[in-house]
Design a protein around this motif. Structure first.
Motif, mmCIF file in Angstrom:
data_model
loop_
_atom_site.group_PDB
_atom_site.id
_atom_site.type_symbol
_atom_site.label_atom_id
_atom_site.label_comp_id
_atom_site.label_asym_id
_atom_site.label_seq_id
_atom_site.Cartn_x
_atom_site.Cartn_y
_atom_site.Cartn_z
ATOM 1 N N UNK A 198 0.826 -1.210 0.000
ATOM 2 C CA UNK A 198 0.000 0.000 0.000
ATOM 3 C C UNK A 198 0.859 1.259 0.000
ATOM 4 N N UNK A 199 1.935 1.255 0.809
ATOM 5 C CA UNK A 199 2.815 2.413 0.877
ATOM 6 C C UNK A 199 3.460 2.692 -0.469
ATOM 7 N N UNK A 200 3.853 1.617 -1.185
ATOM 8 C CA UNK A 200 4.478 1.787 -2.500
ATOM 9 C C UNK A 200 3.497 2.403 -3.485
ATOM 10 N N UNK A 201 2.211 1.952 -3.423
ATOM 11 C CA UNK A 201 1.201 2.500 -4.328
ATOM 12 C C UNK A 201 0.925 3.970 -4.033
ATOM 13 N N UNK A 202 0.880 4.320 -2.736
ATOM 14 C CA UNK A 202 0.662 5.719 -2.356
ATOM 15 C C UNK A 202 1.802 6.612 -2.860
ATOM 16 N N UNK A 203 3.040 6.097 -2.724
ATOM 17 C CA UNK A 203 4.206 6.868 -3.164
ATOM 18 C C UNK A 203 4.164 7.103 -4.671
ATOM 19 N N UNK A 204 3.802 6.068 -5.429
ATOM 20 C CA UNK A 204 3.725 6.213 -6.887
ATOM 21 C C UNK A 204 2.640 7.206 -7.274
ATOM 22 N N UNK A 205 1.526 7.159 -6.529
ATOM 23 C CA UNK A 205 0.434 8.089 -6.812
ATOM 24 C C UNK A 205 0.837 9.527 -6.553
ATOM 25 N N UNK A 206 1.577 9.743 -5.469
ATOM 26 C CA UNK A 206 2.046 11.094 -5.150
ATOM 27 C C UNK A 206 3.007 11.600 -6.220
ATOM 28 N N UNK A 207 3.888 10.717 -6.704
ATOM 29 C CA UNK A 207 4.835 11.122 -7.764
ATOM 30 C C UNK A 207 4.097 11.540 -9.026
ATOM 31 N N UNK A 208 3.048 10.798 -9.345
ATOM 32 C CA UNK A 208 2.281 11.133 -10.532
ATOM 33 C C UNK A 208 1.597 12.488 -10.380
ATOM 34 N N UNK A 209 1.087 12.757 -9.149
ATOM 35 C CA UNK A 209 0.433 14.044 -8.918
ATOM 36 C C UNK A 209 1.430 15.196 -9.036
ATOM 37 N N UNK A 210 2.631 15.002 -8.491
ATOM 38 C CA UNK A 210 3.666 16.045 -8.589
ATOM 39 C C UNK A 210 4.029 16.298 -10.046
ATOM 40 N N UNK A 211 4.200 15.224 -10.811
ATOM 41 C CA UNK A 211 4.540 15.363 -12.225
ATOM 42 C C UNK A 211 3.440 16.105 -12.988
ATOM 43 N N UNK A 212 2.188 15.784 -12.657
ATOM 44 C CA UNK A 212 1.072 16.447 -13.313
ATOM 45 C C UNK A 212 1.039 17.934 -12.993
ATOM 46 N N UNK A 213 1.296 18.262 -11.718
ATOM 47 C CA UNK A 213 1.332 19.671 -11.327
ATOM 48 C C UNK A 213 2.440 20.431 -12.060
ATOM 49 N N UNK A 214 3.604 19.796 -12.183
ATOM 50 C CA UNK A 214 4.718 20.438 -12.900
ATOM 51 C C UNK A 214 4.359 20.707 -14.360
ATOM 52 N N UNK A 215 3.709 19.762 -14.991
ATOM 53 C CA UNK A 215 3.300 19.941 -16.386
ATOM 54 C C UNK A 215 2.291 21.071 -16.522
ATOM 55 N N UNK A 216 1.351 21.151 -15.558
ATOM 56 C CA UNK A 216 0.363 22.225 -15.591
ATOM 57 C C UNK A 216 1.014 23.594 -15.403
ATOM 58 N N UNK A 217 1.999 23.653 -14.481
ATOM 59 C CA UNK A 217 2.707 24.910 -14.257
ATOM 60 C C UNK A 217 3.469 25.339 -15.510
ATOM 61 N N UNK A 218 4.136 24.415 -16.175
ATOM 62 C CA UNK A 218 4.880 24.730 -17.391
ATOM 63 C C UNK A 218 3.951 25.242 -18.474
ATOM 64 N N UNK A 219 2.773 24.612 -18.607
ATOM 65 C CA UNK A 219 1.817 25.046 -19.618
ATOM 66 C C UNK A 219 1.301 26.453 -19.323
ATOM 67 N N UNK A 220 1.065 26.739 -18.038
ATOM 68 C CA UNK A 220 0.605 28.081 -17.661
ATOM 69 C C UNK A 220 1.650 29.144 -17.979
ATOM 70 N N UNK A 221 2.915 28.820 -17.706
ATOM 71 C CA UNK A 221 3.984 29.775 -17.992
ATOM 72 C C UNK A 221 4.077 30.060 -19.484
ATOM 73 N N UNK A 222 3.963 29.032 -20.300
ATOM 74 C CA UNK A 222 4.011 29.221 -21.748
ATOM 75 C C UNK A 222 2.864 30.106 -22.217
ATOM 76 N N UNK A 223 1.675 29.897 -21.636
ATOM 77 C CA UNK A 223 0.530 30.712 -22.031
ATOM 78 C C UNK A 223 0.721 32.172 -21.640
ATOM 79 N N UNK A 224 1.321 32.391 -20.459
ATOM 80 C CA UNK A 224 1.563 33.771 -20.022
ATOM 81 C C UNK A 224 2.568 34.462 -20.941
#
Length: 422
Positions: free
Chosen positions: A1-27
């Motif tokens: 369970x801990x391994x699955x939670x860790x992988x899920x958190x990594x995916x969320x961080x990666x998604x946030x980074x991609x969203x931030x990069x897209x916002x910067x490009x739009x600005x």
């Protein structure tokens, strides 16, 4: 369970980074209201080409020639040749730089060696566009002109014509050209170490050239690293390979009339101490303990070889980019040199009197040598001299026969004894 939670958190961080990069490009895209700076957009109304160049074309032909290093008719002739290679289409965002302006920018760079930033301010064209224009136009000049203006002779008749001109103008028989190599200064390429560092302690590429009796390049080999010695440059050149393969279709050896013991004189190139002597390349006797006959031979050979020194001097004086340390990578410098050689030959053909007016001269009566204006401001440095080469017996015999011919009643010239005693 801990391994699955860790992988899920990594995916969320990666998604946030991609969203931030897209916002910067739009600005950034939102902040950019124009594709081109306003002062560049006024190029067609206020740039150098739109104003000064057109005024020079209409009012001052000599200043037009000085600006481009070409007269008006030569400029137009070259433009006609290269326009199909460099013409661009207008787009909805901007108007294309027309072929005439592209040629003007390139010629101005060759004439002065100014930085791309300086040219950008003058012509109201972006630096990167200037860089692309010069590279493309130099390539177009070479591709459009090489077959007519930088073509190596390929028939006996063409070589015989060159040899006849050497005999008439420089009193040297069976000569098909003068050879030399020069270092062209460049900024050290990235991660190149000492590859381009030459014996004169600067970075360079080498231009190896064969020149006819009229200061025209008949064969050039450009791009060897400055570190290479004379043996490496010449032995790896296309000219040396062609000589060894006997694919230049040189005329057969010729009997020189008037002197009985001279026969089977091979058609050959004249060079300096940087080249290995053979039956196809003659060079001077070593400058030590020379007798009168050997001094006469050295004078006569150097007099014929002077054409290649003048060709390099005229090239660098007319296209003063070669007086600078060129801040381009070696491949681009090679294209620039090839384009300049084509332009040089074109001008010798079309406007020789004006273009080569800075060459060395000789007095008509006593043939006293007067250095050309280009020698006051030398820019190109020659190859290092040969060390430890022992010419073949056939090469030494041919040099001995030439020495006898130059000292004979048939082959001598009235002023040679005076010139060798100076």
């Amino acid at each position: 369970m801990e391994a699955n939670d860790s992988a899920s958190e990594d995916e969320e961080v990666l998604l946030l980074l991609l969203l931030l990069r897209r916002c910067r490009r739009r600005r950034r895209a939102a902040c950019r209201t124009t594709w081109t700076r306003q002062w560049i957009m006024r190029r067609q109304a206020q740039g150098v080409y739109a104003n000064l160049v057109q005024e020079l074309r209409a009012e001052d032909p000599e200043s037009f020639r000085q600006f481009h290093r070409l007269d008006r008719q030569s400029f137009q002739d070259i433009l006609t040749m290269i326009s199909p290679y460099i013409e661009k289409q207008d787009t909805n965002m901007r108007s294309a730089v027309n072929p005439s302006e592209r040629l003007a920018v390139t010629l101005r760079f060759l004439a002065t060696g100014e930085t791309f930033r300086s040219l950008s301010f003058q012509f109201r064209i972006g630096e990167r566009t200037i860089s692309a224009i010069i590279e493309e136009t130099c390539g177009a000049l070479y591709n459009a002109m090489k077959e007519k203006f930088l073509k190596t002779p390929t028939s006996k008749e063409e070589w015989l014509k060159i040899a006849e001109e050497f005999h008439q103008k420089w009193n040297y028989p069976c000569c098909i050209g003068a050879i030399d190599g020069k270092h062209i200064a460049i900024v050290q390429p990235h991660h190149s170490g000492t590859e381009f560092f030459n014996y004169k302690h600067f970075f360079s590429i080498i231009l190896l050239a064969l020149v006819d009796a009229n200061y025209k390049f008949t064969c050039v080999d450009v791009g060897a690293a400055g570190r290479e010695g004379d043996a490496g440059v010449f032995n790896n050149s296309a000219l040396k390979n062609a000589l060894n393969a006997k694919c230049l279709d040189l005329p057969p050896p010729e009997n020189i009339q008037g002197v009985e013991y001279i026969n089977e004189m091979h058609y050959h190139i004249v060079g300096d101490d940087a080249f290995p002597m053979s039956r196809t390349i003659m060079k001077p006797y070593p400058h030590r303990s020379l007798n009168t006959e050997e001094r006469i031979f050295n004078y006569r050979l150097s007099r014929a070889r002077r054409v290649v020194e003048n060709a390099f001097g005229i090239l660098s004086n007319r296209f003063r980019v070669f007086h600078t340390t060129i801040n381009l990578n070696p491949d681009k410098v090679t294209g620039l040199v090839l384009a300049a050689c084509c332009l040089h030959n074109f001008m010798v053909d079309k406007n020789k009197h004006t273009y080569v007016g800075i060459a060395d001269t000789e007095d008509v009566e006593n043939h006293t040598f007067t250095a050309g204006a280009w020698r006051n401001d030398p820019a190109l440095v020659g190859l290092a001299p040969t060390l430890g080469r022992n010419p073949t017996r056939e090469a030494k015999e041919q040099r001995r026969l030439l020495t006898g011919y130059f000292c004979s009643q048939v082959g001598s010239v009235p002023w040679q004894n005076h010139m060798t005693s100076l």
